[in-house]
Design a protein around this motif. Structure first.
Motif, mmCIF file in Angstrom:
data_model
loop_
_atom_site.group_PDB
_atom_site.id
_atom_site.type_symbol
_atom_site.label_atom_id
_atom_site.label_comp_id
_atom_site.label_asym_id
_atom_site.label_seq_id
_atom_site.Cartn_x
_atom_site.Cartn_y
_atom_site.Cartn_z
ATOM 1 N N SER A 1 -8.995 0.586 4.033
ATOM 2 C CA SER A 1 -8.983 -0.124 5.313
ATOM 3 C C SER A 1 -8.882 0.851 6.477
ATOM 4 C CB SER A 1 -7.815 -1.114 5.364
ATOM 5 O OG SER A 1 -7.966 -2.131 4.405
ATOM 6 N N VAL A 2 -7.978 1.811 6.351
ATOM 7 C CA VAL A 2 -7.787 2.792 7.414
ATOM 8 C C VAL A 2 -9.024 3.672 7.564
ATOM 9 C CG1 VAL A 2 -6.476 4.851 8.066
ATOM 10 C CG2 VAL A 2 -5.277 2.790 7.339
ATOM 11 N N ILE A 3 -9.626 4.054 6.448
ATOM 12 C CA ILE A 3 -10.841 4.869 6.521
ATOM 13 C C ILE A 3 -11.964 4.092 7.207
ATOM 14 C CG2 ILE A 3 -12.687 5.900 5.129
ATOM 15 C CD1 ILE A 3 -10.553 6.814 3.160
ATOM 16 N N TYR A 4 -12.093 2.809 6.859
ATOM 17 C CA TYR A 4 -13.155 2.012 7.488
ATOM 18 C C TYR A 4 -12.901 1.832 8.987
ATOM 19 C CZ TYR A 4 -16.007 -1.912 8.941
ATOM 20 O OH TYR A 4 -16.875 -2.712 9.634
ATOM 21 N N LEU A 5 -11.656 1.561 9.357
ATOM 22 C CA LEU A 5 -11.348 1.384 10.777
ATOM 23 C C LEU A 5 -11.537 2.689 11.552
ATOM 24 C CD1 LEU A 5 -8.175 -0.907 10.535
ATOM 25 C CD2 LEU A 5 -10.415 -1.534 11.463
ATOM 26 N N SER A 6 -11.362 3.811 10.866
ATOM 27 C CA SER A 6 -11.559 5.109 11.521
ATOM 28 C C SER A 6 -13.025 5.501 11.572
ATOM 29 C CB SER A 6 -10.767 6.198 10.784
ATOM 30 O OG SER A 6 -9.379 5.909 10.772
ATOM 31 N N ALA B 1 -18.404 -1.387 2.173
ATOM 32 C CA ALA B 1 -18.676 -1.833 0.805
ATOM 33 C C ALA B 1 -17.508 -1.479 -0.117
ATOM 34 C CB ALA B 1 -19.964 -1.199 0.294
ATOM 35 N N LYS B 2 -16.968 -0.265 0.037
ATOM 36 C CA LYS B 2 -15.825 0.141 -0.769
ATOM 37 C C LYS B 2 -14.612 -0.724 -0.458
ATOM 38 C CE LYS B 2 -17.256 5.006 -1.043
ATOM 39 N NZ LYS B 2 -16.911 6.403 -0.641
ATOM 40 N N LEU B 3 -14.426 -1.025 0.817
ATOM 41 C CA LEU B 3 -13.287 -1.837 1.221
ATOM 42 C C LEU B 3 -13.389 -3.244 0.646
ATOM 43 C CD1 LEU B 3 -10.755 -2.479 2.827
ATOM 44 C CD2 LEU B 3 -12.194 -2.812 4.862
ATOM 45 N N ARG B 4 -14.561 -3.838 0.725
ATOM 46 C CA ARG B 4 -14.727 -5.207 0.225
ATOM 47 C C ARG B 4 -14.540 -5.284 -1.284
ATOM 48 N NH1 ARG B 4 -19.755 -7.299 4.046
ATOM 49 N NH2 ARG B 4 -18.442 -7.913 5.825
ATOM 50 N N ALA C 1 -6.924 -13.262 6.215
ATOM 51 C CA ALA C 1 -7.083 -13.170 7.662
ATOM 52 C C ALA C 1 -7.104 -11.714 8.115
ATOM 53 C CB ALA C 1 -5.955 -13.926 8.365
ATOM 54 N N LEU C 2 -6.282 -10.879 7.480
ATOM 55 C CA LEU C 2 -6.283 -9.454 7.805
ATOM 56 C C LEU C 2 -7.625 -8.829 7.435
ATOM 57 C CD1 LEU C 2 -4.865 -6.858 8.720
ATOM 58 C CD2 LEU C 2 -3.906 -6.654 6.412
ATOM 59 N N HIS C 3 -8.148 -9.210 6.267
ATOM 60 C CA HIS C 3 -9.458 -8.703 5.853
ATOM 61 C C HIS C 3 -10.531 -9.044 6.884
ATOM 62 C CE1 HIS C 3 -8.013 -8.949 1.380
ATOM 63 N NE2 HIS C 3 -7.499 -7.927 2.040
ATOM 64 N N ALA C 4 -10.512 -10.294 7.334
ATOM 65 C CA ALA C 4 -11.509 -10.732 8.318
ATOM 66 C C ALA C 4 -11.380 -9.942 9.610
ATOM 67 C CB ALA C 4 -11.358 -12.223 8.590
ATOM 68 N N SER C 5 -10.163 -9.672 10.035
ATOM 69 C CA SER C 5 -9.945 -8.920 11.269
ATOM 70 C C SER C 5 -10.421 -7.483 11.132
ATOM 71 C CB SER C 5 -8.455 -8.934 11.637
ATOM 72 O OG SER C 5 -8.000 -10.253 11.880
ATOM 73 N N ILE C 6 -10.181 -6.896 9.954
ATOM 74 C CA ILE C 6 -10.625 -5.522 9.730
ATOM 75 C C ILE C 6 -12.145 -5.458 9.683
ATOM 76 C CG2 ILE C 6 -10.655 -3.629 8.057
ATOM 77 C CD1 ILE C 6 -7.785 -4.430 7.298
ATOM 78 N N ASP C 7 -12.759 -6.394 8.967
ATOM 79 C CA ASP C 7 -14.227 -6.422 8.887
ATOM 80 C C ASP C 7 -14.849 -6.568 10.267
ATOM 81 O OD1 ASP C 7 -13.870 -6.239 6.203
ATOM 82 O OD2 ASP C 7 -14.595 -8.251 5.713
ATOM 83 N N ASP D 1 -7.370 10.023 9.873
ATOM 84 C CA ASP D 1 -7.727 10.970 10.932
ATOM 85 C C ASP D 1 -8.884 11.872 10.506
ATOM 86 O OD1 ASP D 1 -5.933 10.065 12.799
ATOM 87 O OD2 ASP D 1 -4.333 11.415 12.179
ATOM 88 N N MET D 2 -8.920 12.223 9.218
ATOM 89 C CA MET D 2 -10.048 13.026 8.730
ATOM 90 C C MET D 2 -11.342 12.244 8.830
ATOM 91 S SD MET D 2 -8.326 14.850 5.395
ATOM 92 C CE MET D 2 -9.900 15.487 4.844
ATOM 93 N N ALA D 3 -11.287 10.947 8.478
ATOM 94 C CA ALA D 3 -12.495 10.117 8.548
ATOM 95 C C ALA D 3 -12.967 9.961 9.993
ATOM 96 C CB ALA D 3 -12.224 8.746 7.934
ATOM 97 N N GLY D 4 -12.006 9.842 10.917
ATOM 98 C CA GLY D 4 -12.349 9.689 12.325
ATOM 99 C C GLY D 4 -12.554 10.996 13.049
ATOM 100 N N ARG D 5 -12.311 12.099 12.341
ATOM 101 C CA ARG D 5 -12.481 13.452 12.896
ATOM 102 C C ARG D 5 -11.643 13.662 14.160
ATOM 103 N NH1 ARG D 5 -16.530 16.054 10.290
ATOM 104 N NH2 ARG D 5 -17.981 14.765 9.083
ATOM 105 N N ARG D 6 -10.406 13.170 14.106
ATOM 106 C CA ARG D 6 -9.481 13.387 15.210
ATOM 107 C C ARG D 6 -8.060 13.258 14.682
ATOM 108 N NH1 ARG D 6 -7.880 8.399 17.518
ATOM 109 N NH2 ARG D 6 -7.634 9.384 19.545
ATOM 110 N N PHE D 7 -7.136 13.994 15.291
ATOM 111 C CA PHE D 7 -5.734 13.966 14.871
ATOM 112 C C PHE D 7 -4.889 13.888 16.137
ATOM 113 C CE2 PHE D 7 -2.338 16.125 12.034
ATOM 114 C CZ PHE D 7 -1.891 14.878 11.620
ATOM 115 N N PRO D 8 -4.784 12.696 16.736
ATOM 116 C CA PRO D 8 -4.106 12.558 18.019
ATOM 117 C C PRO D 8 -2.618 12.887 17.939
ATOM 118 C CG PRO D 8 -4.615 10.408 17.109
ATOM 119 C CD PRO D 8 -5.305 11.414 16.246
ATOM 120 N N LEU D 9 -2.030 13.133 19.085
ATOM 121 C CA LEU D 9 -0.628 13.529 19.162
ATOM 122 C C LEU D 9 0.288 12.475 18.538
ATOM 123 C CD1 LEU D 9 1.485 15.549 20.189
ATOM 124 C CD2 LEU D 9 1.466 14.337 22.385
ATOM 125 N N ALA D 10 -0.001 11.204 18.774
ATOM 126 C CA ALA D 10 0.847 10.141 18.215
ATOM 127 C C ALA D 10 0.858 10.195 16.693
ATOM 128 C CB ALA D 10 0.355 8.767 18.687
#
Length: 248
Positions: free
Chosen positions: A69-74, A82-85, A131-137, A200-209
Motif C-alpha cells: 500500500s505504501v509503495i503504491y501510494l508513493s 496489481a501487486k496491491l490488489r 473502505a481503506l482499499h478503495a481510498s488507496i486505489d 521513500d525509496m519508491a517515491g525517490r524522496r526521504f523528507p525530514l518528517a
C-alpha cells in the motif's frame, strides 16, 4: 527494488517470526500443563484457536499489504496496483477466517469480557479494510493516513494476544509470555521502519518528517528490545542471542 524488498523483508521476518512462534508455542505448552480440569482446558483451547493461527495469519498478510500500500501510494503505477490488489485479496481470506474464529460460539462462551471487548474492536477495525482499499486505489488517502490505519489494526491484534495472556493463571508463565510479546512488538517497530524506507525509496524522496519518524522508531525498538531481553528465561534469551544477530 524488488530484490531489495525481498532481502530486507527476509531478514526482518526472522526477527518477527521467532518471537511470535515462540509466544504461540509457549501458549500451547501452558494450555497442556495448566488446564487441570475439563472446563479450564476447553477454555484454553478455545482461546488458543481464536488467537494463534487466525491472528498470526492476519498479522502476516496485513504486514505485507501495508508494504504494498505504501509503495503504491508513493509510486502509483499499474504494476504496483496489481501487486496491491492481489495482496488485498489474500488479506481478505485471512480476515474472514479471523472473523469466523473470534465470533464462533465456543470462543464467545469461553472468552472473558476483556478478550471479547478487544476482539470486537479488532473485528470492527478490520471491517473497515475494504473502505481503506478503495481510498488507496483512488488516491484519496495519504500515505501517513494509511499507515495510521494499518498500524492501528496491528496494534489491536497484539492487544488481543495480550489480553489472552492475562487469562493465564500461572504468574511465571504469563510473565514470560508477556516478555515474548514485547519482543514481538519490537519486531513490529522494525517492520514500521522498513515500510517507511521502502515507501521513500519508491517515491525517490526521504523528507525530514520521515527521517524524524525513522529515528523515533529505531530508538523505541532498540529500547524495547534491550529492556525486555533480560526478562526472558536464560533458554529463551539464548535463543534470541543466537538466532537473531545484532547485524541482522
Amino acid at each position: 527494488m524488488s530484490w531489495h524488498i525481498r532481502s530486507v523483508r527476509a531478514r526482518i521476518l526472522v526477527l518477527v517470526l521467532v518471537p511470535v512462534l515462540s509466544l504461540f508455542g509457549l501458549y500451547l505448552f501452558t494450555t497442556g500443563i495448566i488446564g487441570k480440569d475439563a472446563l479450564n482446558l476447553a477454555r484454553a483451547r478455545a482461546l488458543k484457536t481464536a488467537t494463534s493461527d487466525p491472528v498470526s495469519n492476519f498479522l502476516g498478510q496485513l504486514d505485507t499489504e501495508r508494504v504494498y500500500s505504501v509503495i503504491y501510494l508513493s509510486a502509483p503505477s499499474p504494476a504496483n496496483l496489481a501487486k496491491l490488489r492481489a495482496q488485498e485479496a489474500a488479506t481478505g481470506h485471512v480476515t474472514a477466517a479471523l472473523r469466523a474464529a473470534l465470533t464462533s460460539g465456543s470462543t464467545l462462551s469461553n472468552a472473558p469480557p476483556a478478550v471479547r471487548q478487544v476482539s470486537a474492536t479488532l473485528l470492527h477495525d478490520a471491517a473497515g479494510l475494504p473502505a481503506l482499499h478503495a481510498s488507496i486505489d483512488a488516491g484519496t488517502v495519504t500515505r501517513a493516513q494509511a499507515l495510521t490505519r494499518y498500524n492501528k489494526l496491528i496494534s489491536d491484534s497484539y492487544l488481543l494476544l495480550n489480553q489472552v495472556i492475562l487469562t493465564e493463571t500461572s504468574t511465571p508463565i504469563a510473565a514470560q509470555a508477556l516478555a515474548l510479546e514485547r519482543i514481538a512488538k519490537s519486531g513490529e517497530l522494525l517492520q514500521q521502519e522498513n515500510v517507511l524506507v521502502l515507501g521513500d525509496m519508491a517515491g525517490r524522496r526521504f523528507p525530514l518528517a520521515d527521517r524524524h519518524e525513522f529515528t523515533r522508531l529505531a530508538g523505541a525498538r532498540a529500547t524495547l528490545y534491550t529492556q525486555t531481553l533480560p526478562e526472558l528465561d536464560p533458554s529463551y534469551r539464548a535463543m534470541y542471542q543466537t538466532a537473531v544477530s545484532p547485524a541482522a
